[in-house]
Scaffold this motif. Structure first.
Motif, mmCIF file in Angstrom:
data_model
loop_
_atom_site.group_PDB
_atom_site.id
_atom_site.type_symbol
_atom_site.label_atom_id
_atom_site.label_comp_id
_atom_site.label_asym_id
_atom_site.label_seq_id
_atom_site.Cartn_x
_atom_site.Cartn_y
_atom_site.Cartn_z
ATOM 1 N N HIS A 69 -13.564 4.755 20.657
ATOM 2 C CA HIS A 69 -13.078 3.484 21.213
ATOM 3 C C HIS A 69 -13.091 3.551 22.747
ATOM 4 O O HIS A 69 -13.469 2.608 23.407
ATOM 5 C CB HIS A 69 -11.660 3.233 20.677
ATOM 6 C CG HIS A 69 -11.013 2.011 21.233
ATOM 7 N ND1 HIS A 69 -11.625 0.784 21.219
ATOM 8 C CD2 HIS A 69 -9.800 1.820 21.813
ATOM 9 C CE1 HIS A 69 -10.820 -0.112 21.771
ATOM 10 N NE2 HIS A 69 -9.712 0.485 22.156
ATOM 11 N N HIS A 70 -12.646 4.654 23.292
ATOM 12 C CA HIS A 70 -12.641 4.856 24.747
ATOM 13 C C HIS A 70 -13.765 5.812 25.143
ATOM 14 O O HIS A 70 -13.639 7.024 24.965
ATOM 15 C CB HIS A 70 -11.316 5.463 25.231
ATOM 16 C CG HIS A 70 -10.115 4.620 24.926
ATOM 17 N ND1 HIS A 70 -8.921 5.166 24.521
ATOM 18 C CD2 HIS A 70 -9.938 3.285 24.977
ATOM 19 C CE1 HIS A 70 -8.053 4.181 24.336
ATOM 20 N NE2 HIS A 70 -8.637 3.032 24.605
ATOM 21 N N HIS A 103 -15.422 -0.618 22.999
ATOM 22 C CA HIS A 103 -14.082 -0.873 23.511
ATOM 23 C C HIS A 103 -13.550 -2.212 22.960
ATOM 24 O O HIS A 103 -13.075 -2.249 21.834
ATOM 25 C CB HIS A 103 -14.110 -0.804 25.060
ATOM 26 C CG HIS A 103 -12.786 -1.007 25.668
ATOM 27 N ND1 HIS A 103 -12.551 -1.969 26.622
ATOM 28 C CD2 HIS A 103 -11.608 -0.385 25.442
ATOM 29 C CE1 HIS A 103 -11.274 -1.920 26.965
ATOM 30 N NE2 HIS A 103 -10.683 -0.971 26.263
ATOM 31 N N GLY A 180 -3.162 -0.939 22.423
ATOM 32 C CA GLY A 180 -3.569 -0.267 23.668
ATOM 33 C C GLY A 180 -2.732 -0.647 24.867
ATOM 34 O O GLY A 180 -1.514 -0.689 24.795
ATOM 35 N N HIS A 222 -0.207 3.675 23.106
ATOM 36 C CA HIS A 222 -1.618 3.304 23.249
ATOM 37 C C HIS A 222 -2.453 4.017 22.171
ATOM 38 O O HIS A 222 -3.160 3.384 21.382
ATOM 39 C CB HIS A 222 -2.100 3.678 24.660
ATOM 40 C CG HIS A 222 -3.429 3.102 25.026
ATOM 41 N ND1 HIS A 222 -3.709 2.594 26.269
ATOM 42 C CD2 HIS A 222 -4.571 2.964 24.303
ATOM 43 C CE1 HIS A 222 -4.950 2.145 26.292
ATOM 44 N NE2 HIS A 222 -5.503 2.384 25.121
ATOM 45 N N GLU A 226 -4.112 2.618 18.481
ATOM 46 C CA GLU A 226 -5.579 2.482 18.538
ATOM 47 C C GLU A 226 -6.346 3.527 17.728
ATOM 48 O O GLU A 226 -7.536 3.718 17.919
ATOM 49 C CB GLU A 226 -6.047 2.468 20.006
ATOM 50 C CG GLU A 226 -5.508 1.249 20.736
ATOM 51 C CD GLU A 226 -6.358 0.752 21.888
ATOM 52 O OE1 GLU A 226 -6.837 1.594 22.664
ATOM 53 O OE2 GLU A 226 -6.518 -0.467 22.010
HETATM 54 ZN ZN LIG Z 1 -7.413 1.441 24.543
#
Ligand SMILES: [Zn+2]
Length: 254
Positions: A69-70, A103, A180, A222, A226
């Protein structure tokens, strides 16, 4: 491994870009294939963030690609490949591993996304979206609940103690949420008429906004909020493409 297929990296990229509709989003990072590795992909390691710890795990497990995701290359970042960035990139290139990152597309996806998956985990019914690019979600809990009880349920379901700002005895009928670091969407969440806004992180000024507007705020973590999008995507991808996709949780208290 038996029964596993080898998928071409390019086919995987096209499949993921289409599934997550990545071209539809304006974002703070490039979505999709961020670092190109070997042409064939059989094993994918999935995680929240492309940290060195996740890369090391992927190398250990002989992964062909990493899906997160990041990812990397955030807008405003210093682009020089030095220090820890050099180390990360060197690890990937030395092992010919591709890096895929999604993202906002992975926050927003209506079933596999972080927000949809958080609702599923917490038993909330989705009623709509809010904010720019419809990233925020709004909905209802299974029954009206005290804010303190909601916080306890989030603690139990996510395995992390959240921070509740506001009156714990307030009855919550309508919830706005965005996983997040979405504390800056506070006013958009307020405009939905929600009793509480749930996100991952919190800023100093969030506390004052909650006190002054009467909408409660729950900072549920966060990382803790997530994990579920990329977990769901890993399971979906294993089924749909017959490649191995394992989620690896690298602990993060924030
Ligand atoms: Zn995030």
């Amino acid at each position: 491994m038996e029964g596993l297929k080898t998928m071409q990296r390019e086919a995987l990229r096209q499949y993921l870009d289409g599934l997550l509709k990545s071209a539809d989003f304006r974002d703070y990072c490039p979505n999709g294939l961020q670092v190109e590795g070997k042409a064939g992909v059989q094993r994918v390691i999935c995680g929240v963030t492309a940290s060195q710890a996740l890369l090391d795990e992927a190398i250990e497990r002989q992964a062909d690609a990493i899906l997160v995701h990041h990812g990397w290359f955030w807008k405003g970042e210093d682009g020089r490949v030095t220090g820890f960035r050099r180390q990360r990139l060197a690890s990937l290139l030395a092992h010919d591993i591709s890096l895929f990152a999604y993202h906002l597309p992975l926050d927003a996806h209506p079933t596999l996304g972080n927000n949809a998956q958080l609702a599923k985990r917490l038993g909330w019914t989705i009623e709509g979206n809010f904010s720019e690019q419809n990233i925020g979600f709004v909905g209802v809990p299974p029954a009206p609940t005290f804010a303190g009880e909601l916080a306890q349920w989030v603690h139990q379901a996510l395995g992390r103690a959240p921070l509740l700002i506001g009156d714990a005895t307030r009855t919550i009928k309508r919830i706005a949420w965005c996983t997040g670091g979405a504390q800056s969407y506070f006013e958009e969440a307020l405009a939905t008429g929600a009793d509480i806004f749930v996100s991952g992180e919190i800023s100093e000024q969030t506390v004052h906004m909650a006190r002054e507007t009467g909408m409660l705020y729950l900072a549920a973590g966060h990382h803790a909020t997530e994990r579920y999008g990329v977990m769901a995507l890993a399971a979906y991808l294993s089924d749909a493409c017959s490649i191995s996709c394992d989620f690896v949780d690298i602990d993060n208290p924030v």
